[in-house]
Design an enzyme around this catalytic site. Structure first.
Site, short mmCIF file in Angstrom:
data_model
loop_
_atom_site.label_atom_id
_atom_site.label_comp_id
_atom_site.label_asym_id
_atom_site.label_seq_id
_atom_site.Cartn_x
_atom_site.Cartn_y
_atom_site.Cartn_z
N ASP A 44 29.59 -25.37 26.75
CA ASP A 44 28.32 -26.01 27.10
C ASP A 44 27.40 -26.25 25.92
O ASP A 44 27.79 -26.11 24.76
CB ASP A 44 27.62 -25.30 28.25
CG ASP A 44 27.50 -23.82 28.02
OD1 ASP A 44 27.24 -23.44 26.87
OD2 ASP A 44 27.67 -23.05 28.99
N LYS A 66 24.55 -27.89 29.66
CA LYS A 66 23.31 -27.63 30.40
C LYS A 66 22.20 -27.58 29.39
O LYS A 66 22.25 -26.82 28.45
CB LYS A 66 23.39 -26.25 31.07
CG LYS A 66 23.91 -26.30 32.49
CD LYS A 66 23.55 -25.01 33.17
CE LYS A 66 24.78 -24.15 33.40
NZ LYS A 66 24.48 -22.85 33.98
N MET A 182 14.34 -18.39 26.79
CA MET A 182 13.94 -19.50 27.66
C MET A 182 12.45 -19.46 27.98
O MET A 182 12.05 -19.74 29.11
CB MET A 182 14.74 -19.44 28.99
CG MET A 182 16.24 -19.55 28.78
SD MET A 182 17.19 -19.29 30.29
CE MET A 182 17.28 -17.49 30.37
N1 SAH Z 1 23.76 -15.94 26.40
C1 SAH Z 1 22.83 -16.47 25.44
C2 SAH Z 1 21.50 -16.79 26.06
C3 SAH Z 1 21.55 -17.88 27.08
S1 SAH Z 1 19.98 -18.26 27.75
C4 SAH Z 1 22.68 -15.49 24.28
O1 SAH Z 1 23.17 -14.36 24.35
O2 SAH Z 1 22.09 -15.86 23.27
C5 SAH Z 1 19.50 -19.63 26.76
C6 SAH Z 1 18.36 -19.26 25.84
O3 SAH Z 1 18.85 -18.50 24.76
C7 SAH Z 1 17.66 -20.41 25.21
O4 SAH Z 1 16.72 -21.01 26.07
C8 SAH Z 1 16.98 -19.75 24.04
O5 SAH Z 1 15.86 -19.02 24.44
C9 SAH Z 1 18.04 -18.74 23.63
N2 SAH Z 1 18.91 -19.24 22.56
C10 SAH Z 1 20.23 -19.44 22.61
N3 SAH Z 1 20.70 -19.86 21.41
C11 SAH Z 1 19.63 -19.92 20.60
C12 SAH Z 1 19.44 -20.26 19.23
N4 SAH Z 1 20.45 -20.64 18.46
N5 SAH Z 1 18.19 -20.20 18.72
C13 SAH Z 1 17.15 -19.80 19.47
N6 SAH Z 1 17.27 -19.47 20.75
C14 SAH Z 1 18.49 -19.52 21.32
#
Ligand code: SAH
Length: 523
Positions: A44, A66, A182
């Site tokens: 995704d 998404k 998020m």
């Molecule tokens: N499973 C993922 C999180 C999914 S929820 C994890 O462990 O990182 C999605 C949220 O993760 C985004 O809205 C943002 O807040 C954060 N996120 C994911 N990748 C990111 C990145 N490279 N930089 C900043 N925030 C990130």
């Protein structure tokens, strides 16, 4: 895991794999191992596209992207049943999820469906963006002087709703460091809740977008200022919010965005086989590299002539290698002829430069001669200085190449045998993408490591006229590996901004870094 499927059909397996935060280097070894073997890959929005390079060509790739709040290409239910379906069909499926699959990733929901359907599964943790975003913004999420606890919070839930799952009253002062996923849309409400429940308005806060990627952006402030700062900076999701005293350490520790080429978008035009060293060294300095392969190296179809010279190597006084590829393809043919490095025992051997010499060493052979200046002319002069009158010289090289060196040697009285061992074939494609990048002025620099990369790049750009070419290349710095490549660039009326004193890839990268150090940091 055992299953009780009544049918005799083979049952596949579904691997939920954490893709890490963005930098493809932050995938686990286990994740890479599985990607290399996957038959179906479901990925995704947050999983780096660059990870797909590990996937075998025959695998089916399914994008179920998404984007926070935006269009959902697939519903969660559709993704769940897709995984079940491919598992049932006996496929080895990798479900690649951003960060860690079990941290706000709905990983468990996908697993529950697999369990219900009796499909075997495995979960591979990933580097979560929670720690990566903080780290890449120069923030350790714990530090014994500042905090002894960390909380991971979703900011997606509407904090104004009555029955919140988050106990803001307890959280506000209960956790030293608070990391919010998020949360950009709800940032004013989140900071408001924390202050309302007793967190000091002067508590430091950082917001990090696209952490660990070349697009990373980060800002910081305090609980009572960060909302305005984020709005003014125009920071949009995906971003992570880090609240707590540890954010102060960023002043000292910030490293990622400080690298000399950070924020610089650089086009690398090399052959498919050779792009990696230049790209790796530029990325090491923080550059965002776009690889355009303009030439492919291919072996010759007819090797009769080469085979004859290989059998007759003992009759030559000199064997010259003017490129790394010449070494590679020459030895390939030596091997295919049932011979080995010992057949090179007769002639003395010269190389054009360091990289070619290093390649030769891989076959256990140290060059007898390497010129001061790593060019064909440099090699010619060094040989003439030794005196080549009456000697027999073999020059295995590319089918299309400059004749400067053989001409010099012939004039010096040598008998020169030139044989083609490989050819350069221009690569088509990705032209639109390249044009768009140039039109939108997104490119800081284009690098050229040989005259043929210049010619092929310009063929790919396909500017209708010289004015058009200059318009497209306006504002784009050009770096070359040396004077011959520069001369080719200048023949098109373009100016070379960077050329190293020594004509090697590491020297070229050092010269690029110096150039941008002088120009000052971007952003
Ligand atoms: N499973 C993922 C999180 C999914 S929820 C994890 O462990 O990182 C999605 C949220 O993760 C985004 O809205 C943002 O807040 C954060 N996120 C994911 N990748 C990111 C990145 N490279 N930089 C900043 N925030 C990130």
């Amino acid at each position: 895991m055992s299953t009780n499927t009544p049918s005799s059909q083979p049952v596949g397996k579904v691997y939920l794999v954490g893709a890490g935060p963005g930098d493809p280097g932050l995938l686990t070894l286990r994740g890479k191992f599985l990607l290399e073997r996957a038959e179906v890959v479901v990925y995704d929005y947050l999983a780096s596209r660059k990870l797909l390079r590990h996937v075998q060509e025959s695998a089916e790739l399914i994008y179920v992207g998404k984007k926070g709040g935006g269009l959902h290409a697939y519903t969660q239910e559709a993704i769940n049943s897709m995984l079940v379906e491919h598992g049932r069909a006996g496929k080895m499926v990798v479900r690649l999820k951003g960060g860690d699959p079990f941290i706000f990733g709905r990983g468990a929901e996908e697993i529950e469906e697999l369990v219900a359907a009796g499909i075997p599964f495995e979960v591979v943790p990933g580097v979560t963006s929670a720690t990566a975003a903080a780290t890449y913004a120069g923030i350790p999420i714990t530090h014994r002087h500042y905090t002894a606890s960390v909380a991971f919070i979703t900011g997606h839930e509407d904090p104004a709703k009555k029955e919140s799952n988050i106990r803001w009253d307890k959280l506000a002062t209960g956790a030293g460091t608070i990391i919010i996923f998020m949360g950009i849309k709800n940032l004013p409400i989140i900071t408001g809740k924390l202050m309302e429940h007793g967190r000091d308005p002067k508590t430091p806060v950082a917001v990090v977008r696209w952490a660990s990627t070349p697009e990373q952006r980060s800002v910081d402030g305090t609980l009572d200022t960060i909302t305005d700062i984020v709005r003014e900076a125009g920071i949009k999701p995906p971003a992570l919010i880090v609240v707590g005293e540890v954010v102060k350490l960023r002043k000292t520790i910030d490293w990622f965005e400080k690298r000399p080429l950070f924020g610089r978008r650089i086009i690398v035009t090399r052959t498919r086989e050779q792009a990696s060293e230049l790209v790796a060294l530029l990325e090491e300095q923080g550059a965002d590299c776009l690889e355009y392969s303009t030439i492919n190296i291919e072996p010759m179809e007819d090797n009769t002539e080469l085979d004859r010279e290989i059998k007759d190597l003992g009759s030559f006084d000199w064997l010259l290698f003017t490129s790394l590829n010449a070494v590679t393809y020459f030895f390939k043919r030596v091997r295919e002829s049932g011979l080995d490095s010992r057949s090179l025992a007769g002639p003395r051997i010269a190389v054009v430069g360091r990289a070619t010499g290093d390649e030769l060493l891989k076959y256990g052979i140290r060059a007898d001669l390497m010129p001061e200046k790593f060019t064909g002319e440099g090699l010619g002069e060094a040989l003439l200085a030794q005196g080549v009158g009456g000697s027999r010289i073999l020059l295995p090289r590319a089918l299309a190449a400059r004749d400067v060196l053989p001409d010099m040697l012939t004039r010096g009285g040598a008998e020169v045998r030139v044989v083609a061992v490989y050819r350069n074939v221009p690569v088509k494609g990705r032209k639109e993408e390249l044009r768009e990048e140039l039109e939108e002025k997104k490119i800081d620099m284009v690098t050229f490591t040989s005259s043929s990369t210049v010619i092929n790049f310009l063929t790919m750009v396909d500017a209708g006229s010289e004015e058009e070419l200059h318009r497209l290349m306006n504002g784009v710095d050009i770096a070359t590996i040396g004077p011959i490549t520069s001369k080719t660039v200048e023949e098109y009326g373009l100016r070379v901004a960077v050329q190293p004193d020594r004509y090697t890839i590491p020297d070229m990268v050092r010269a690029i870094v110096d150039h941008y150090n002088r120009a000052g940091r971007k952003k």
